[in-house]
Design a protein around this motif. Sequence first.
Motif, short mmCIF file in Angstrom:
data_model
loop_
_atom_site.label_atom_id
_atom_site.label_comp_id
_atom_site.label_asym_id
_atom_site.label_seq_id
_atom_site.Cartn_x
_atom_site.Cartn_y
_atom_site.Cartn_z
N GLN A 189 0.81 -1.22 0.00
CA GLN A 189 0.00 0.00 0.00
C GLN A 189 0.84 1.27 0.00
O GLN A 189 0.54 2.23 -0.71
N TYR A 190 1.92 1.28 0.80
CA TYR A 190 2.69 2.52 0.99
C TYR A 190 4.12 2.47 0.43
O TYR A 190 4.81 3.49 0.42
N GLY A 191 4.59 1.29 -0.01
CA GLY A 191 5.97 1.18 -0.48
C GLY A 191 6.95 1.29 0.67
O GLY A 191 6.63 1.00 1.82
N HIS A 192 8.17 1.72 0.38
CA HIS A 192 9.21 1.83 1.42
C HIS A 192 8.84 2.84 2.50
O HIS A 192 9.28 2.71 3.64
N ALA A 193 8.00 3.83 2.14
CA ALA A 193 7.59 4.83 3.14
C ALA A 193 6.82 4.17 4.27
O ALA A 193 6.89 4.60 5.43
N GLY A 194 6.07 3.12 3.96
CA GLY A 194 5.30 2.43 4.98
C GLY A 194 6.15 1.58 5.90
O GLY A 194 5.68 1.11 6.94
N MET A 195 7.42 1.37 5.52
CA MET A 195 8.32 0.58 6.36
C MET A 195 9.13 1.42 7.32
O MET A 195 9.85 0.91 8.17
N SER A 196 9.06 2.76 7.18
CA SER A 196 9.84 3.65 8.03
C SER A 196 9.15 3.86 9.35
O SER A 196 8.03 3.41 9.56
N ASP A 197 9.78 4.63 10.25
CA ASP A 197 9.20 4.87 11.57
C ASP A 197 7.86 5.56 11.44
O ASP A 197 7.65 6.41 10.60
N ALA A 198 6.93 5.18 12.32
CA ALA A 198 5.53 5.62 12.21
C ALA A 198 5.33 7.04 12.69
O ALA A 198 4.65 7.32 13.65
N GLY A 199 5.98 7.98 12.03
CA GLY A 199 5.71 9.40 12.27
C GLY A 199 5.96 9.86 13.68
O GLY A 199 5.19 10.60 14.25
N GLY A 200 7.04 9.40 14.31
CA GLY A 200 7.37 9.87 15.64
C GLY A 200 6.47 9.31 16.71
O GLY A 200 6.18 9.96 17.69
N VAL A 244 -0.33 6.71 19.10
CA VAL A 244 -0.80 6.34 17.77
C VAL A 244 -0.69 7.54 16.84
O VAL A 244 -1.25 8.60 17.13
N PRO A 245 0.02 7.42 15.73
CA PRO A 245 0.15 8.56 14.80
C PRO A 245 -1.16 8.83 14.07
O PRO A 245 -2.01 7.95 13.93
N ALA A 246 -1.33 10.04 13.61
CA ALA A 246 -2.54 10.43 12.87
C ALA A 246 -2.58 9.70 11.53
O ALA A 246 -1.55 9.42 10.92
N GLY A 247 -3.79 9.38 11.08
CA GLY A 247 -3.98 8.81 9.75
C GLY A 247 -3.98 7.31 9.66
O GLY A 247 -4.05 6.76 8.56
N VAL A 248 -3.88 6.60 10.81
CA VAL A 248 -3.86 5.15 10.75
C VAL A 248 -5.21 4.64 10.24
O VAL A 248 -6.20 5.36 10.24
N ALA A 249 -5.23 3.37 9.80
CA ALA A 249 -6.45 2.81 9.22
C ALA A 249 -6.78 1.46 9.85
O ALA A 249 -5.93 0.83 10.49
N GLU A 250 -7.99 1.03 9.65
CA GLU A 250 -8.46 -0.26 10.14
C GLU A 250 -7.53 -1.39 9.71
O GLU A 250 -7.16 -1.50 8.54
N GLY A 251 -7.11 -2.22 10.66
CA GLY A 251 -6.26 -3.37 10.36
C GLY A 251 -4.77 -3.06 10.37
O GLY A 251 -3.95 -3.99 10.34
N MET A 252 -4.39 -1.78 10.42
CA MET A 252 -2.98 -1.44 10.45
C MET A 252 -2.38 -1.85 11.80
O MET A 252 -3.02 -1.77 12.83
#
Length: 390
Positions: free
Chosen positions: A69-80, A236-244
């Motif tokens: 869904q997010y590529g390599h960006a989704g594998m990085s740290d979850a926004g602090g 929990v960082p902003a913007g998370v989604a169901e199942g994440m």
Amino acid sequence: MAEKRDYYEVLGVEKNANADEIKKAYRKAAIKYHPDKNPGDKEAEEKFKEAAEAYDVLSNPDKRARYDQYGHAGMSDAGGAGGFGGFGGFGGGGFTMEDIFEQFGDIFGGRGGFGGFGGGGSRGRGVNRGSDIRVRIKLTLSEIANGATKKIKVTKDVACDKCGGSGAKDSSSYSTCSQCNGSGYITTVQNTFFGRMQSQSVCPHCGGEGRIITAKCDKCDGRGCVRDSEVIEIKVPAGVAEGMALTVQGKGNAPSRGGINGDLIVVIEEERNAELVRDGNNLIHNLNITVVTAILGGEVEVPTIEGKAKIKIAPGTHAGKVLRLRGKGLPAVNGYGRGDILVVVDITIPSSLSSDEKKLVKELAEKPHFKEAESVENQNIFERMKNFFR
């Protein structure tokens, strides 16, 4: 820093590859670039690590879904998200060769050594690791939009405070394992297509510790851990989604007789909102207006994440019209951009009328603009929504 290659490209598999195909592809790459087969070759070592990182993500259904869904960006740290390991497996590649052998040693058959390729089969005793704990937390749309801090109580295994997690009564309550002579592993050598392959398996007698407890701790009965509860704060960082899934490192179960704690895996659930339906980062609201407002126009209130907002309805508005409130939706989990609120207009028709009301409607029906139905392009709501996103 060089741009990371696509994980599917690294392993040479299609994006619809199944688990067995991914495992076979990783084993092939790992054997090709194994450090025992390529002594002193730094390029081969980097490819070996690259393949391990790709396999770590693609072999895990949750990580693979986030990567798709997010590529390599989704594998990085979850926004602090303080304390989280983020969405990656090896923290963005900062792992060691020992990490790979410890986590994926079974791929090679044992601990991954190739005796026929320069020795080096023994990689040292493995690190004991506790199991992960999986929990679910529910979030409102407001919490998803703004991020949230949650506190949850988790019952888990913790290191015994009396023996320090060793499981032994004291430091002298040990004897060397007679089966592995203290090494913790049993070594076997096999002749294979690649040469003589040396593999090591954990000693079944001592469980890889190299020593046997002769007198157990009376509090934990030799386990090295006891059951206890801990209140854990989760950011929990902003913007998370169901199942994440988010990972809190080191907050899982303590291992038996010392080692590294497992992780706490936090799975996100979204609470249903009665007025706003989520569609990606956009929110959809079905707005009911009266026939009079549809004809004459007017000002109405619609729900947003922050509260109510007033919008204007233009005269002659038809059912199915979509109005956009830009930037009033949910933020992207990576921190870039924000969705909209899409207001879908519906017109309510009175189910019953008084005699006076019926008389007025009949009078209107005789007026020129009420005699025939007006043709409206793309009246179908599904066509309207589809065209809206083009």
